[in-house]
Design a protein around this motif. Structure first.
Motif, PDB file in Angstrom:
ATOM      1  N   PRO A 188       0.811  -0.972  -0.189  1.00  0.00           N
ATOM      2  CA  PRO A 188       0.031   0.514  -0.301  1.00  0.00           C
ATOM      3  C   PRO A 188       0.549   1.167   0.217  1.00  0.00           C
ATOM      4  O   PRO A 188       1.928   2.026   0.499  1.00  0.00           O
ATOM      5  N   GLY A 189       0.034   2.070  -0.620  1.00  0.00           N
ATOM      6  CA  GLY A 189       0.959   3.365  -1.175  1.00  0.00           C
ATOM      7  C   GLY A 189       2.193   3.383  -2.085  1.00  0.00           C
ATOM      8  O   GLY A 189       2.965   4.075  -2.470  1.00  0.00           O
ATOM      9  N   GLY A 190       2.145   2.414  -2.542  1.00  0.00           N
ATOM     10  CA  GLY A 190       3.027   2.596  -4.082  1.00  0.00           C
ATOM     11  C   GLY A 190       4.234   1.707  -4.280  1.00  0.00           C
ATOM     12  O   GLY A 190       4.972   2.155  -5.583  1.00  0.00           O
ATOM     13  N   LEU A 191       4.734   1.455  -3.014  1.00  0.00           N
ATOM     14  CA  LEU A 191       6.315   0.529  -2.584  1.00  0.00           C
ATOM     15  C   LEU A 191       6.000  -0.474  -3.886  1.00  0.00           C
ATOM     16  O   LEU A 191       5.343  -1.393  -3.027  1.00  0.00           O
ATOM     17  N   THR A 192       7.026  -1.356  -4.567  1.00  0.00           N
ATOM     18  CA  THR A 192       7.062  -2.643  -5.336  1.00  0.00           C
ATOM     19  C   THR A 192       8.282  -2.860  -4.458  1.00  0.00           C
ATOM     20  O   THR A 192       9.592  -1.652  -4.915  1.00  0.00           O
ATOM     21  N   VAL A 193       8.510  -3.826  -3.702  1.00  0.00           N
ATOM     22  CA  VAL A 193       9.804  -4.623  -3.109  1.00  0.00           C
ATOM     23  C   VAL A 193       9.975  -5.015  -4.358  1.00  0.00           C
ATOM     24  O   VAL A 193       9.186  -6.794  -4.731  1.00  0.00           O
ATOM     25  N   ASN A 194      11.078  -4.858  -5.734  1.00  0.00           N
ATOM     26  CA  ASN A 194      11.595  -6.312  -6.009  1.00  0.00           C
ATOM     27  C   ASN A 194      12.733  -7.613  -5.640  1.00  0.00           C
ATOM     28  O   ASN A 194      13.445  -7.271  -5.115  1.00  0.00           O
ATOM     29  N   ASP A 195      12.154  -8.862  -6.780  1.00  0.00           N
ATOM     30  CA  ASP A 195      13.337  -9.985  -6.030  1.00  0.00           C
ATOM     31  C   ASP A 195      13.844 -10.395  -4.440  1.00  0.00           C
ATOM     32  O   ASP A 195      14.705 -10.539  -4.398  1.00  0.00           O
ATOM     33  N   VAL A 196      12.063  -9.851  -3.827  1.00  0.00           N
ATOM     34  CA  VAL A 196      12.071 -11.387  -2.290  1.00  0.00           C
ATOM     35  C   VAL A 196      12.303 -12.381  -2.512  1.00  0.00           C
ATOM     36  O   VAL A 196      11.734 -13.165  -3.124  1.00  0.00           O
ATOM     37  N   ARG A 197      13.014 -12.489  -2.036  1.00  0.00           N
ATOM     38  CA  ARG A 197      13.645 -14.480  -1.864  1.00  0.00           C
ATOM     39  C   ARG A 197      12.593 -14.796  -1.230  1.00  0.00           C
ATOM     40  O   ARG A 197      12.558 -14.790   0.157  1.00  0.00           O
ATOM     41  N   LEU A 198      12.145 -15.671  -1.203  1.00  0.00           N
ATOM     42  CA  LEU A 198      11.200 -16.602  -0.184  1.00  0.00           C
ATOM     43  C   LEU A 198      12.074 -18.041  -0.794  1.00  0.00           C
ATOM     44  O   LEU A 198      11.859 -18.768  -1.497  1.00  0.00           O
ATOM     45  N   PHE A 199      12.193 -18.521   1.160  1.00  0.00           N
ATOM     46  CA  PHE A 199      12.504 -19.933   0.675  1.00  0.00           C
ATOM     47  C   PHE A 199      11.567 -20.865   1.386  1.00  0.00           C
ATOM     48  O   PHE A 199      10.484 -20.906   2.313  1.00  0.00           O
ATOM     49  N   ASN A 200      11.398 -22.399   0.613  1.00  0.00           N
ATOM     50  CA  ASN A 200      10.829 -22.842   1.806  1.00  0.00           C
ATOM     51  C   ASN A 200      11.636 -24.387   1.182  1.00  0.00           C
ATOM     52  O   ASN A 200      11.835 -25.156   0.501  1.00  0.00           O
TER      53      ASN A 200
END
Length: 109
Positions: free
Chosen positions: A39-51
């Motif tokens: 919300p607010g328009g900030l995009t965070v790219n390439d967040v790493r999700l580990f599983n």
């Protein structure tokens, strides 16, 4: 790749809660890269999700570099003012991923 958020081309429209806009599993199956629109328009790219073994956790995007010794080092591209803010970021991203995966599974039923 899947995109579940569509503003119909209007950049002023953002979701009311963090939303996954891009989901790309890496080859190993334990690592996925996601882009999250907050919300607010900030995009965070390439967040790493580990599983691994049914346990998920996230890490902010990183920059890799070589130390003088030749070792590879990683530096987060986001900094958090407190450990609580880092935990909040991680919880918000995980919730967005859970919503994304739930919507993806429902779309295939």
């Amino acid at each position: 790749m899947s995109i579940i958020y569509d503003s119909h081309g209007d950049p002023r429209i953002v979701p009311a809660r963090p939303t996954v806009t891009y989901y790309r599993p890496a080859g190993s199956g334990t690592l996925t890269f996601v882009n999250v629109l907050f919300p607010g328009g900030l995009t965070v790219n390439d967040v790493r999700l580990f599983n691994k073994d049914g346990h998920r956790w996230v890490s902010p995007p990183v920059r890799t570099y070589q130390k003088r010794t030749g070792e590879t080092e990683y530096k987060w591209l986001l900094e958090f003012s407190t450990p609580e803010k880092q935990e909040e970021f991680q919880a918000e991203v995980l919730a967005a991923v859970e919503r994304f995966l739930g919507e993806e599974e429902a779309a295939h039923e």
